[in-house]
Design a protein around this motif. Sequence first.
Motif, PDB file in Angstrom:
ATOM      1  N   VAL A 137       0.744  -1.256  -0.024  1.00 49.19           N
ATOM      2  CA  VAL A 137      -0.053   0.157   0.012  1.00 49.19           C
ATOM      3  C   VAL A 137       0.775   1.306  -0.018  1.00 49.19           C
ATOM      4  CG1 VAL A 137      -2.020  -1.087   1.117  1.00 49.19           C
ATOM      5  CG2 VAL A 137      -0.217  -0.142   2.538  1.00 49.19           C
ATOM      6  N   SER A 138       2.073   0.932  -0.202  1.00 46.42           N
ATOM      7  CA  SER A 138       3.067   2.363  -0.264  1.00 46.42           C
ATOM      8  C   SER A 138       2.756   2.975  -1.498  1.00 46.42           C
ATOM      9  CB  SER A 138       4.467   1.872  -0.019  1.00 46.42           C
ATOM     10  OG  SER A 138       5.041   1.183  -1.248  1.00 46.42           O
ATOM     11  N   ARG A 139       3.373   4.409  -1.403  1.00 39.59           N
ATOM     12  CA  ARG A 139       3.112   5.249  -2.465  1.00 39.59           C
ATOM     13  C   ARG A 139       3.953   4.749  -3.810  1.00 39.59           C
ATOM     14  NH1 ARG A 139       6.150   9.981  -4.112  1.00 39.59           N
ATOM     15  NH2 ARG A 139       4.371  11.518  -5.170  1.00 39.59           N
ATOM     16  N   THR A 140       5.260   4.227  -3.394  1.00 39.54           N
ATOM     17  CA  THR A 140       6.155   3.724  -4.614  1.00 39.54           C
ATOM     18  C   THR A 140       5.271   2.621  -5.030  1.00 39.54           C
ATOM     19  OG1 THR A 140       8.167   4.341  -3.232  1.00 39.54           O
ATOM     20  CG2 THR A 140       8.262   2.871  -4.887  1.00 39.54           C
ATOM     21  N   THR A 141       4.836   1.549  -4.549  1.00 40.08           N
ATOM     22  CA  THR A 141       4.075   0.377  -5.159  1.00 40.08           C
ATOM     23  C   THR A 141       2.800   0.959  -6.086  1.00 40.08           C
ATOM     24  OG1 THR A 141       4.929  -1.062  -3.411  1.00 40.08           O
ATOM     25  CG2 THR A 141       2.931  -1.941  -4.642  1.00 40.08           C
ATOM     26  N   LEU A 142       2.030   1.826  -5.605  1.00 39.78           N
ATOM     27  CA  LEU A 142       1.104   2.345  -6.375  1.00 39.78           C
ATOM     28  C   LEU A 142       1.445   3.133  -7.692  1.00 39.78           C
ATOM     29  CD1 LEU A 142      -0.989   3.629  -3.582  1.00 39.78           C
ATOM     30  CD2 LEU A 142      -1.503   1.486  -4.649  1.00 39.78           C
ATOM     31  N   ILE A 143       2.636   3.715  -7.639  1.00 42.17           N
ATOM     32  CA  ILE A 143       3.038   4.350  -8.844  1.00 42.17           C
ATOM     33  C   ILE A 143       3.720   3.160  -9.798  1.00 42.17           C
ATOM     34  CG2 ILE A 143       4.795   5.824  -9.585  1.00 42.17           C
ATOM     35  CD1 ILE A 143       4.764   7.456  -7.091  1.00 42.17           C
ATOM     36  N   TRP A 144       4.335   2.400  -9.381  1.00 40.24           N
ATOM     37  CA  TRP A 144       4.784   1.314 -10.329  1.00 40.24           C
ATOM     38  C   TRP A 144       3.575   0.475 -10.657  1.00 40.24           C
ATOM     39  CZ3 TRP A 144       9.677   0.241 -12.207  1.00 40.24           C
ATOM     40  CH2 TRP A 144      10.522   1.076 -11.784  1.00 40.24           C
ATOM     41  N   GLY A 145       2.828   0.109  -9.993  1.00 37.74           N
ATOM     42  CA  GLY A 145       1.477  -0.601 -10.631  1.00 37.74           C
ATOM     43  C   GLY A 145       0.861   0.125 -11.410  1.00 37.74           C
ATOM     44  N   GLY A 146       0.554   1.542 -11.281  1.00 36.43           N
ATOM     45  CA  GLY A 146      -0.143   2.192 -12.288  1.00 36.43           C
ATOM     46  C   GLY A 146       0.533   2.154 -13.636  1.00 36.43           C
ATOM     47  N   VAL A 147       1.860   2.506 -13.509  1.00 34.36           N
ATOM     48  CA  VAL A 147       2.643   2.471 -14.756  1.00 34.36           C
ATOM     49  C   VAL A 147       2.478   1.233 -15.761  1.00 34.36           C
ATOM     50  CG1 VAL A 147       4.995   2.706 -15.822  1.00 34.36           C
ATOM     51  CG2 VAL A 147       4.087   4.397 -14.177  1.00 34.36           C
ATOM     52  N   LEU A 195      10.235  -7.418 -28.430  1.00 29.91           N
ATOM     53  CA  LEU A 195      10.588  -5.989 -27.633  1.00 29.91           C
ATOM     54  C   LEU A 195       9.893  -5.996 -26.526  1.00 29.91           C
ATOM     55  CD1 LEU A 195      10.598  -3.914 -30.959  1.00 29.91           C
ATOM     56  CD2 LEU A 195      12.464  -4.453 -29.796  1.00 29.91           C
ATOM     57  N   TRP A 196       8.744  -6.525 -26.286  1.00 28.00           N
ATOM     58  CA  TRP A 196       7.712  -6.342 -25.094  1.00 28.00           C
ATOM     59  C   TRP A 196       8.531  -7.185 -24.111  1.00 28.00           C
ATOM     60  CZ3 TRP A 196       4.764  -3.523 -22.524  1.00 28.00           C
ATOM     61  CH2 TRP A 196       4.091  -3.928 -21.416  1.00 28.00           C
ATOM     62  N   MET A 197       8.785  -8.224 -24.255  1.00 24.78           N
ATOM     63  CA  MET A 197       9.569  -9.162 -23.312  1.00 24.78           C
ATOM     64  C   MET A 197      10.610  -8.367 -22.531  1.00 24.78           C
ATOM     65  SD  MET A 197       8.974 -12.885 -24.346  1.00 24.78           S
ATOM     66  CE  MET A 197       9.412 -12.811 -26.134  1.00 24.78           C
ATOM     67  N   PHE A 198      11.449  -7.810 -23.731  1.00 27.14           N
ATOM     68  CA  PHE A 198      12.727  -7.123 -22.915  1.00 27.14           C
ATOM     69  C   PHE A 198      12.385  -5.852 -22.274  1.00 27.14           C
ATOM     70  CE2 PHE A 198      16.334  -4.034 -23.862  1.00 27.14           C
ATOM     71  CZ  PHE A 198      17.103  -4.501 -23.368  1.00 27.14           C
ATOM     72  N   LEU A 199      11.532  -5.289 -22.713  1.00 25.47           N
ATOM     73  CA  LEU A 199      11.061  -4.162 -21.729  1.00 25.47           C
ATOM     74  C   LEU A 199      10.380  -4.778 -20.717  1.00 25.47           C
ATOM     75  CD1 LEU A 199      10.604  -1.041 -21.725  1.00 25.47           C
ATOM     76  CD2 LEU A 199       8.325  -1.399 -22.782  1.00 25.47           C
ATOM     77  N   GLY A 200       9.722  -5.731 -20.330  1.00 31.92           N
ATOM     78  CA  GLY A 200       9.060  -6.387 -19.224  1.00 31.92           C
ATOM     79  C   GLY A 200      10.242  -6.579 -18.545  1.00 31.92           C
ATOM     80  N   ILE A 201      11.465  -7.231 -18.914  1.00 27.03           N
ATOM     81  CA  ILE A 201      12.521  -7.553 -18.041  1.00 27.03           C
ATOM     82  C   ILE A 201      13.419  -6.356 -17.276  1.00 27.03           C
ATOM     83  CG2 ILE A 201      15.204  -8.497 -17.898  1.00 27.03           C
ATOM     84  CD1 ILE A 201      13.913 -10.460 -20.220  1.00 27.03           C
ATOM     85  N   LEU A 202      13.281  -5.147 -18.073  1.00 24.02           N
ATOM     86  CA  LEU A 202      13.974  -4.022 -17.685  1.00 24.02           C
ATOM     87  C   LEU A 202      12.748  -3.363 -16.491  1.00 24.02           C
ATOM     88  CD1 LEU A 202      15.148  -2.111 -20.743  1.00 24.02           C
ATOM     89  CD2 LEU A 202      16.635  -3.383 -19.034  1.00 24.02           C
ATOM     90  N   PHE A 203      11.689  -3.584 -16.689  1.00 28.90           N
ATOM     91  CA  PHE A 203      10.572  -3.087 -15.856  1.00 28.90           C
ATOM     92  C   PHE A 203      10.589  -3.610 -14.407  1.00 28.90           C
ATOM     93  CE2 PHE A 203       6.487  -3.001 -14.012  1.00 28.90           C
ATOM     94  CZ  PHE A 203       6.108  -1.546 -13.824  1.00 28.90           C
ATOM     95  N   VAL A 204      10.646  -4.950 -14.425  1.00 27.89           N
ATOM     96  CA  VAL A 204      10.713  -5.857 -13.464  1.00 27.89           C
ATOM     97  C   VAL A 204      12.117  -5.790 -12.679  1.00 27.89           C
ATOM     98  CG1 VAL A 204      10.538  -8.329 -12.568  1.00 27.89           C
ATOM     99  CG2 VAL A 204       9.010  -7.411 -14.374  1.00 27.89           C
ATOM    100  N   ALA A 205      13.134  -5.446 -13.126  1.00 28.91           N
ATOM    101  CA  ALA A 205      14.239  -5.305 -12.543  1.00 28.91           C
ATOM    102  C   ALA A 205      14.496  -4.053 -11.757  1.00 28.91           C
ATOM    103  CB  ALA A 205      15.460  -5.590 -13.570  1.00 28.91           C
ATOM    104  N   SER A 206      13.952  -3.103 -12.571  1.00 26.01           N
ATOM    105  CA  SER A 206      13.914  -1.844 -11.863  1.00 26.01           C
ATOM    106  C   SER A 206      12.919  -1.714 -10.514  1.00 26.01           C
ATOM    107  CB  SER A 206      13.303  -0.687 -12.894  1.00 26.01           C
ATOM    108  OG  SER A 206      14.313  -0.581 -14.017  1.00 26.01           O
ATOM    109  N   TYR A 207      11.741  -2.131 -10.815  1.00 27.41           N
ATOM    110  CA  TYR A 207      11.051  -2.302  -9.651  1.00 27.41           C
ATOM    111  C   TYR A 207      11.733  -3.256  -8.418  1.00 27.41           C
ATOM    112  CZ  TYR A 207       7.004  -3.391  -6.369  1.00 27.41           C
ATOM    113  OH  TYR A 207       6.275  -3.192  -5.391  1.00 27.41           O
TER     114      TYR A 207
END
Length: 411
Positions: A189-199, A262-274
């Motif tokens: 329920v943190s602000r960071t998780t809500l932002i990452w989930g919305g993106v 391309l979407w899978m590569f973007l997904g890897i970057l997204f998950v790693a950043s979060y």
Amino acid sequence: MQNTSRAVIVRGCKPAVRADSRREKMKTWPGTFARDITRAIVCAGRTVGRCRAVVWAIAAVCCASLCSQSFAAPAAPSEITVGAFVLSPFVMEQDSKLSGFSVDLWTDIAARLHVPYRYQVLSDVGTLFQTMRDGQTDIAVSGLFYSAQRDREFDFSYPIMEAGLRVMVADSGETAPVSPLHSLASQLVSRTTLIWGGVALLMTILAGHVVWLVERLQTSTGERGEAYFPGVFRATYWAATTLLSQGDQPPRRWIGRVLAVLWMFLGILFVASYTAQLASTLTIEHMHGAINGPDDLSGKRVATLKGGSAVADLVNRGATVVEYPKNSQVFDALVQGDVDAVVQGSAGLDYYATHEGKGRVKMVGPEFNVNDVGFVFPINSALRKRVDGALLSMREDGTYQRIYNKWFGSP
């Protein structure tokens, strides 16, 4: 035989006159009467003059008496009752002797004003204020914060210092234990998780629409592409599963498959950043504990002095306030783990953290609610103006700075 005339004495300023000469005198009575009147007036004038001299003498004596009273030494002032309660480093008691910053200030002030005094040490701040309401104490010197509520009942001296509130927590020397369930719930329920989930949600919806549209446009001649519903839902589901893991139904057309890579590569970057952001947050919480400043006090058990200025602020922050009458009880509750934090004036907490509580407690977060600290008087006290004058003199001649440096160090 010779007749003897009787002698008649006539009172007055003139000597007695014989009766046998009265006949001769009657012949010249107008002149004699005038002389008698003149002599009577002269005598009366002399009498009035003597009375006037007596009156002036009495007036001179009275004037001299009044003047001697005016220039005589003033009467010794009555003894002043100085109220205080133990609050380091303002007032400290050891072997029935008082010391501290406020005690040193008052000792110098009393010497300048030439007033006798005695201390009345009370148990807590509430009792001290009640004695002032009852007229039992003339001044309170325990380093009290000014506030609008106190201003309705009491008068304040010129400030003796400026300070704010601070948060103090226990310091065991080890990393604070963090409950996994509590940490997980707070992160969800943190602000960071809500932002990452919305993106992530927006990216998934956008990718699903793109894949659906490409698949529909690349349909062979004669084939009918999948309709928007449920085609877009199927494509969005594929995008979501691909973002988090491996999609089970890749696009059929070559352009869709290129986009899928391309979407899978973007997904890897997204998950790693979060994941990196989440790990950093958990590490900081594990190192510093759950309370890092005044904004983290909501829902926490926070100790402070009973009737102190921090109570109202803690209530507004949603903290569970635990009040203790004595300063020592507040600190003991923190060290023993009965409360999560302590909130009081920064001067007192800093002194405790660097002396008795060294290695056991620590200060966290910034100073907040900065306000003036000074002496308190009953309303309309005649003593306040004299004390203010002494405080100004102490600042001008350097006495105040010398006492301040003794207890708080050089700036």
